[in-house]
Write an enzyme that holds these catalytic residues in place. Structure first.
Site, PDB file in Angstrom:
ATOM      1  N   ASP A 140      -0.424 -22.084  14.446  1.00 57.25           N
ATOM      2  CA  ASP A 140       0.863 -21.582  13.960  1.00 57.25           C
ATOM      3  C   ASP A 140       1.818 -22.719  13.581  1.00 57.25           C
ATOM      4  O   ASP A 140       2.587 -22.596  12.630  1.00 57.25           O
ATOM      5  CB  ASP A 140       1.500 -20.717  15.062  1.00 57.25           C
ATOM      6  N   GLU A 191      10.822 -23.809  20.767  1.00 60.54           N
ATOM      7  CA  GLU A 191      11.535 -22.551  20.485  1.00 60.54           C
ATOM      8  C   GLU A 191      11.885 -21.869  21.791  1.00 60.54           C
ATOM      9  O   GLU A 191      11.086 -21.891  22.730  1.00 60.54           O
ATOM     10  CB  GLU A 191      10.632 -21.617  19.675  1.00 60.54           C
ATOM     11  N   LYS A 204       1.349 -19.960   4.789  1.00 55.39           N
ATOM     12  CA  LYS A 204       0.558 -20.398   5.925  1.00 55.39           C
ATOM     13  C   LYS A 204       0.344 -19.219   6.888  1.00 55.39           C
ATOM     14  O   LYS A 204       1.154 -18.297   6.858  1.00 55.39           O
ATOM     15  CB  LYS A 204       1.251 -21.551   6.649  1.00 55.39           C
ATOM     16  N   LYS A 264      12.910 -27.355   4.267  1.00 59.62           N
ATOM     17  CA  LYS A 264      14.130 -27.605   5.050  1.00 59.62           C
ATOM     18  C   LYS A 264      14.781 -28.881   4.534  1.00 59.62           C
ATOM     19  O   LYS A 264      14.090 -29.886   4.320  1.00 59.62           O
ATOM     20  CB  LYS A 264      13.789 -27.756   6.540  1.00 59.62           C
ATOM     21  N   HIS A 270       7.051 -23.571   5.091  1.00 57.49           N
ATOM     22  CA  HIS A 270       8.516 -23.515   4.897  1.00 57.49           C
ATOM     23  C   HIS A 270       9.233 -24.739   5.485  1.00 57.49           C
ATOM     24  O   HIS A 270      10.342 -25.057   5.076  1.00 57.49           O
ATOM     25  CB  HIS A 270       9.095 -22.189   5.406  1.00 57.49           C
ATOM     26  N   ARG A 329       0.824  -1.212   0.000  1.00 54.34           N
ATOM     27  CA  ARG A 329       0.000   0.000   0.000  1.00 54.34           C
ATOM     28  C   ARG A 329       0.855   1.258   0.000  1.00 54.34           C
ATOM     29  O   ARG A 329       0.459   2.295  -0.494  1.00 54.34           O
ATOM     30  CB  ARG A 329      -0.914   0.011   1.231  1.00 54.34           C
ATOM     31  N   HIS A 356       3.221 -27.203  10.135  1.00 48.93           N
ATOM     32  CA  HIS A 356       4.578 -27.766  10.169  1.00 48.93           C
ATOM     33  C   HIS A 356       4.592 -29.197  10.750  1.00 48.93           C
ATOM     34  O   HIS A 356       5.146 -30.109  10.149  1.00 48.93           O
ATOM     35  CB  HIS A 356       5.522 -26.902  11.005  1.00 48.93           C
ATOM     36  N   LYS A 392       6.527 -21.962  22.542  1.00 48.77           N
ATOM     37  CA  LYS A 392       7.445 -20.814  22.564  1.00 48.77           C
ATOM     38  C   LYS A 392       7.967 -20.683  23.988  1.00 48.77           C
ATOM     39  O   LYS A 392       7.340 -21.143  24.926  1.00 48.77           O
ATOM     40  CB  LYS A 392       6.693 -19.548  22.165  1.00 48.77           C
TER      41      LYS A 392
HETATM   42  C1  BG6 Z   1       6.625 -19.927  11.576  1.00 45.43           C
HETATM   43  C2  BG6 Z   1       5.813 -19.519  12.767  1.00 45.43           C
HETATM   44  O1  BG6 Z   1       5.817 -20.580  10.635  1.00 45.43           O
HETATM   45  O2  BG6 Z   1       7.647 -20.826  11.994  1.00 45.43           O
HETATM   46  C3  BG6 Z   1       6.693 -18.894  13.832  1.00 45.43           C
HETATM   47  O3  BG6 Z   1       4.799 -18.601  12.371  1.00 45.43           O
HETATM   48  C4  BG6 Z   1       7.828 -19.804  14.185  1.00 45.43           C
HETATM   49  O4  BG6 Z   1       5.935 -18.590  15.007  1.00 45.43           O
HETATM   50  C5  BG6 Z   1       8.550 -20.253  12.921  1.00 45.43           C
HETATM   51  O5  BG6 Z   1       8.719 -19.091  15.033  1.00 45.43           O
HETATM   52  C6  BG6 Z   1       9.573 -21.309  13.248  1.00 45.43           C
HETATM   53  O6  BG6 Z   1      10.329 -21.569  12.108  1.00 45.43           O
HETATM   54  P1  BG6 Z   1      11.772 -22.241  12.185  1.00 45.43           P
HETATM   55  O7  BG6 Z   1      12.152 -22.442  10.785  1.00 45.43           O
HETATM   56  O8  BG6 Z   1      12.628 -21.292  12.956  1.00 45.43           O
HETATM   57  O9  BG6 Z   1      11.551 -23.517  12.957  1.00 45.43           O
END
Ligand code: BG6
Length: 484
Positions: free
Chosen positions: A239, A220, A152, A186, A182, A49, A244, A340
């Site tokens: 999330d 994490e 996502k 990996k 993502h 924007r 994942h 987290k």
């Molecule tokens: C993302 C989440 O998809 O993956 C984040 O939205 C998370 O909250 C992240 O921290 C973790 O990714 P990676 O590659 O560091 O495990």
């Protein structure tokens, strides 16, 4: 798998001034430009924007590259040669017509034959209006190929995912849609396919006869950082678990695919997701971090984070025990866990095998969980550990748990970033590492009991392994979570 040179194309990034574009997409595109078959094939148009010029956006790109540790004339030259910007202003139909005109003009001037990738690096509520607006402006078709990449989370629940799929299919065929997770990019996750099906060793024992339990943990150390407002709408299940971890579970538990192409792999992952038994209240624990301590520093609780409601019930931790009703897995518990502000950053798969059927070594040996175990570490310190019993040299028959270790860093050096792999796959039209519409819906179906907002959310101190209650779902001591 298509492994050839990608066609010359234009990448249009929506949300180009945002965090994802700056931190992940721009560095990955630069790396592809330097070290891949995509060199010289992509022209990039940032869209947002903001009313900024090409020049101002190029400066953002240069700054993003600096933050990623890359500076110098090569970066500047790339930014000036390959990067452009188009404002969307009020996002009305005139803005989209102007976008279309700019795309056509740019393609003409750089000699791009009309192949287009639209990358939606946008918050979830912005997906539907953007897809509608692209369609209304006729930007769902082009003289070459048109591909749309959707990040996502894909929807908030089963219903919204179905609506989003229906909307995408109004304008695009499934072949043109790339739902990006993502984790699938990996190296260690891709390697699950190679490891399982590139060796004859595992397949005969990869089932209920030999495997006692499978645990998949994505822990994490970080909290929600600056994403409190986003995270309030998401939570750990939306999330991480829905996408994942269920994708990793699919690759761990699936049968051998007919081939390594998108539809064969998706077919097998889908079978796994559809075989998961409905999750009951006693099968999961949700948690939220409270203030705590890590590495000698005090850490704020989730409710004190910026953008988070002081009485928030959003879960920052989830652990769940799943049963897969299939011939291969009947009776084998799969434990999934994410959080987290946990004690350590680690993502790993732990496969625990059954003890030998006859205890010939008694009374000296008790077969423990640690002694028949394969640990696949997805990150960091990527690699495998295979633990087994060996005789301690010397008198008597005394056994010891020994590990065979493999570390990627020792063998291959630095691993490529997931986004490089995935962007190159979109350029080539390869779906193998993307999530199909029916998979995403099946994954939401699995998660429905976890996201209905009715369950208790237990507090855990930041810097710990989650609420103590989590042990309760590990089947009364049958399994203990691997906290290391
Ligand atoms: C993302 C989440 O998809 O993956 C984040 O939205 C998370 O909250 C992240 O921290 C973790 O990714 P990676 O590659 O560091 O495990």
């Amino acid at each position: 798998m298509n492994r050839g040179y990608p066609d010359r194309h234009l990448i249009v990034i929506f949300g180009a001034t945002g965090d994802l574009a700056h931190r992940k997409l721009i560095p990955a595109l630069y790396e592809l430009e330097r070290h891949s078959q995509a060199k010289g094939r992509a022209t990039i148009m940032g869209v947002a924007r903001a009313g900024i010029s090409d020049q101002e956006y190029r400066q953002q790109v240069i700054d993003a590259m600096k933050a990623a540790g890359e500076t110098g004339p090569e970066v500047t030259d790339w930014a000036h040669r390959a990067i452009f910007f188009q404002t969307l202003g009020d996002q009305g139909s005139a803005a989209y017509q102007a976008l279309r005109a700019r795309i056509e003009e740019l393609e003409q001037s750089v000699g791009s034959p009309g192949n287009r990738m639209f990358y939606l690096a946008l918050p979830l509520p912005a997906f539907p209006p953007t897809v509608e607006a692209l369609g209304a402006a006729g930007l769902n078709k082009s003289p070459g190929w048109t591909r749309i990449v959707v990040e996502k989370p894909f929807g908030r629940d089963l219903d919204s995912a179905k609506s989003l799929n229906a909307l995408l299919h109004r304008f695009y065929s499934e072949d043109d849609v790339f739902r990006l997770d993502h984790y699938l990019g990996k190296e260690t996750v891709q390697n699950l396919i190679a490891f399982r099906f590139g060796n004859a060793l595992w397949e005969p024992i990869w089932n209920r006869d030999r495997i006692k339990a499978v645990e998949i943990t994505a822990a994490e150390e970080l909290g929600v950082e600056s994403r409190g407002a986003f995270y309030e709408q998401a939570g750990a299940v939306r999330d991480i678990i829905q996408n994942h971890l269920l994708q990793v579970l699919g690759l761990v538990a699936m049968d051998a695919p007919a081939g390594i192409d998108g539809s064969s792999v998706s077919n097998e992952k889908l079978k796994v997701l559809k075989s998961i038994a409905p999750i009951r209240e006693q099968d999961f624990v949700l948690g939220q971090y409270a203030a705590g301590e890590a590495n000698g520093k005090s850490i704020l609780g989730y409710r004190q984070e910026t953008g988070v409601k002081p009485d928030s019930r959003t879960e920052t931790f989830a652990a769940v025990r799943l049963a897969i009703n299939s011939w291969r897995w009947e009776g084998v518990p799969f434990y999934l866990r994410t959080g987290k502000r946990m004690a350590k950053k680690t993502t790993k798969i732990v496969v625990t095998f059954h003890c030998p059927p006859a205890a010939v070594f008694n009374p000296y040996i008790v077969c423990g969980n640690e002694s028949n175990r394969l640990t696949i570490t997805l990150q960091p310190n990527e690699g495998f550990n295979l633990a087994f019993q060996v005789k301690i040299p010397g008198e008597g028959m005394r056994l010891h748990t020994q590990e065979m270790r493999f570390r990627y860093a020792d063998e291959f050096g630095k691993l490529p970033e997931a986004y490089q792999t995935l962007l190159l796959d979109v350029m080539r039209g390869d779906h193998t590492l993307f999530v199909r519409n029916d998979e995403v819906e099946a994954a939401w179906q699995v998660c429905e009991p976890l996201i209905n907002g009715k369950s208790e959310v237990y507090v855990y101190p930041a810097g710990s392994w989650g609420p103590s209650r989590t042990d309760a779902i590990a089947e009364g001591g049958q399994h203990s979570w691997v906290n290391q």
